[in-house]
Design an enzyme around this catalytic site. Structure first.
Site, mmCIF file in Angstrom:
data_model
loop_
_atom_site.group_PDB
_atom_site.id
_atom_site.type_symbol
_atom_site.label_atom_id
_atom_site.label_comp_id
_atom_site.label_asym_id
_atom_site.label_seq_id
_atom_site.Cartn_x
_atom_site.Cartn_y
_atom_site.Cartn_z
ATOM 1 N N GLU A 61 0.402 6.290 4.886
ATOM 2 C CA GLU A 61 -0.678 6.905 4.113
ATOM 3 C C GLU A 61 -1.588 7.822 4.933
ATOM 4 O OE1 GLU A 61 -2.782 3.858 1.961
ATOM 5 O OE2 GLU A 61 -1.044 3.417 0.719
ATOM 6 N N GLU A 86 4.763 0.171 -1.197
ATOM 7 C CA GLU A 86 3.628 -0.685 -1.585
ATOM 8 C C GLU A 86 3.379 -0.519 -3.073
ATOM 9 O OE1 GLU A 86 -0.052 -0.236 0.606
ATOM 10 O OE2 GLU A 86 1.035 -0.049 2.508
HETATM 11 C C1 FCB Z 1 -3.032 0.749 0.851
HETATM 12 C C2 FCB Z 1 -2.864 0.333 2.295
HETATM 13 C C3 FCB Z 1 -2.681 -1.145 2.491
HETATM 14 C C4 FCB Z 1 -3.548 -1.951 1.555
HETATM 15 C C5 FCB Z 1 -3.407 -1.468 0.145
HETATM 16 C C6 FCB Z 1 -4.211 -2.251 -0.868
HETATM 17 O O1 FCB Z 1 -3.716 1.943 0.783
HETATM 18 O O2 FCB Z 1 -1.752 0.968 2.853
HETATM 19 O O3 FCB Z 1 -2.918 -1.432 3.835
HETATM 20 O O4 FCB Z 1 -4.843 -1.959 1.987
HETATM 21 O O5 FCB Z 1 -3.764 -0.128 0.051
#
Ligand code: FCB
Length: 461
Positions: free
Chosen positions: A185, A364
């Site tokens: 990210e 994620e």
């Molecule tokens: C993302 C991050 C991860 C976590 C989630 C909720 O942006 O990569 O580390 O904090 O959000």
């Protein structure tokens, strides 16, 4: 370890008939994700150097509950128990990150063998459990020394140092890793860390953030090139995508949504896959646009084996006063993020059409929920609904042509949620921070049953 007892918290029946794992290809990878700073703890043990997040936590007012990363989930010591939980869940894969300051305390120079030994043990444990390790090199815990020396990501000096670190990890661990992602990210690193100051190192400069984003991307390109010489494991990058929608069907809102998309999606996708920054965002940044040297864009557009997409929610852009808010028909998570799984389908189809990316992993996806432990169980029905809805949305995207190969739920464990501290719980597994006791939530049981319903047993793949 608290043995996960199925009778303790059998997953409630799904509310609506929906997708099953049998609807996905037999080779589809089911996983869960964490990151070093959020779970490891042991911040001052075995030679680990300080990171910018350790520093940020020590500054008053930065972390909502005043907490820090010193102990977190104590995963550094409890990793065998955590791997047992992954095995109990039936995970094929685990996404984690290496802590750069644990491997190279100053961010340059000497390597810390005790740090390499920790990940060596973790990899052994995962592989013995039949769980494929997917690593990320940079999940935000920059060695503080690099920030002190030359401003960290603000300086171009960091690019060769990151490439050295990447090459060393690839050399030592490449043959045991199922994949390596350079960055997690970069939008969050640059914008939240250097423009809005919500994240470490807490700087407020749009120009600095733009330059940081360029150095992150450039370091990605150089790191991939350096790692290719060391390993044949698949290499990629993880980007967070929050699709932008106009609140009303009016020109001003459409333009606002277009710019927002430019800032969070195209600013990273265009250089990585097309070798250029989007013109409209360059114009928007004006004098704050990054300095780009000759050859940089070609270096950034290095061939990749996969793209990691992190998806949580969408953004609704309104230019009205008062603003028109996101409708939230499916509700909002404990972070206040709208639950809007349709955007996952639309977005993956769009990426396939506009960028022809390499195979995608959802690296994620998940939700924070105001979980409560009652009689030893956490009945997190909203999380089960979130999972069901997003897996259905993912399956639709794949039916419409998106080439997605795996899904990693965020997160395996409740953990340190950056500037929210320990107040927000994203885990499939509840962590009692006082005792470090792990308790699988109902969602963990649900995910376990879901994975068990796959088309073919793992051994047949
Ligand atoms: C993302 C991050 C991860 C976590 C989630 C909720 O942006 O990569 O580390 O904090 O959000």
């Amino acid at each position: 370890m608290t043995q996960p007892t199925p009778s303790l918290a059998a997953a409630p029946a799904p509310q609506t008939p929906s997708v099953t794992a049998a609807d996905f290809p037999a080779s589809f990878i089911w996983g869960s994700a964490t990151s070093a700073a959020q779970i490891e703890g042991a911040a001052q043990i075995d030679g680990r150097g300080p990171s910018i997040w350790d520093r940020f936590c020590s500054e008053p007012g930065r972390i909502k509950d005043g907490s820090n990363t010193a102990v977190a989930c104590d995963h550094y010591h409890r990793y065998p128990e955590d791997v047992r939980l992954m095995k109990w869940l039936g995970l094929d894969a685990y996404r984690f990150s290496f802590a750069w300051p644990r491997l190279q305390p100053q961010g340059k120079g000497a390597w810390n063998e005790a740090g390499f030994d920790f990940y060596d043990r973790l990899l052994d444990e995962l592989l013995a459990a039949g769980i494929a390790p997917h690593a990320t090199l940079y999940h935000w815990d920059l060695p503080a020394a690099l920030h002190d020396d030359f401003g960290g990501w603000q300086s171009r000096k960091i690019v060769p140092l990151f490439a050295d670190y990447a090459a060393e990890v690839a050399r030592r661990f490449g043959d045991r890793l199922a994949s390596i992602a350079t960055h997690n990210e970069p939008w969050c690193v640059a914008t939240l860390g250097y423009e809005t100051a919500q994240f470490a190192p807490g700087i407020t400069s749009r120009a600095a953030a733009a330059q940081v984003s360029h150095h992150l991307l450039l370091s990605h390109g150089h790191a991939v090139q350096a790692m290719r010489a060391e390993t044949r494991t698949p290499l990629g990058i993880v980007l967070n995508h929050t699709p932008s929608f106009p609140a009303m069907p009016i020109e001003a809102d459409r333009l606002a949504a277009r710019l927002d998309d430019g800032l969070n999606v195209r600013w990273y996708m265009d250089p990585v896959f097309r070798g250029c920054y989007p013109q409209d965002v360059l114009e928007h940044l004006g004098g704050d646009a990054p300095r780009v040297a000759e050859g940089d864009m070609a270096a950034i557009r290095v061939p990749l084996d996969f793209l990691g997409v992190n998806f949580y929610t969408r953004t609704v852009l309104s230019t009205q006063q008062p603003p028109v808010l996101a409708p939230g028909e499916m509700g909002f998570t404990d972070m206040g993020w709208e639950i809007y799984p349709q955007a996952l389908t639309q977005h993956l189809v769009r990426l396939a059409r506009e960028y022809c990316p390499p195979p995608i992993y959802i690296t994620e996806n998940g939700m924070a929920n105001a979980d409560e432990m009652v009689n030893g169980a956490v009945a997190d029905l909203p999380r089960i609904r979130y999972l069901q809805a997003h897996l259905a949305a993912l399956s639709r995207a794949m039916a419409l042509g998106a080439d997605v190969r795996g899904y990693f739920y965020w997160s395996l464990l409740d953990n340190f949620e950056w500037n929210s501290g320990y107040a927000k719980r994203f885990g499939l597994v509840h962590v009692d921070y006082a005792s470090q006791q792990r308790t699988p939530k109902h969602s963990a049981h649900w995910y376990r049953d879901f994975i068990a319903g796959r088309a073919a047993p793992p051994g047949a793949r």
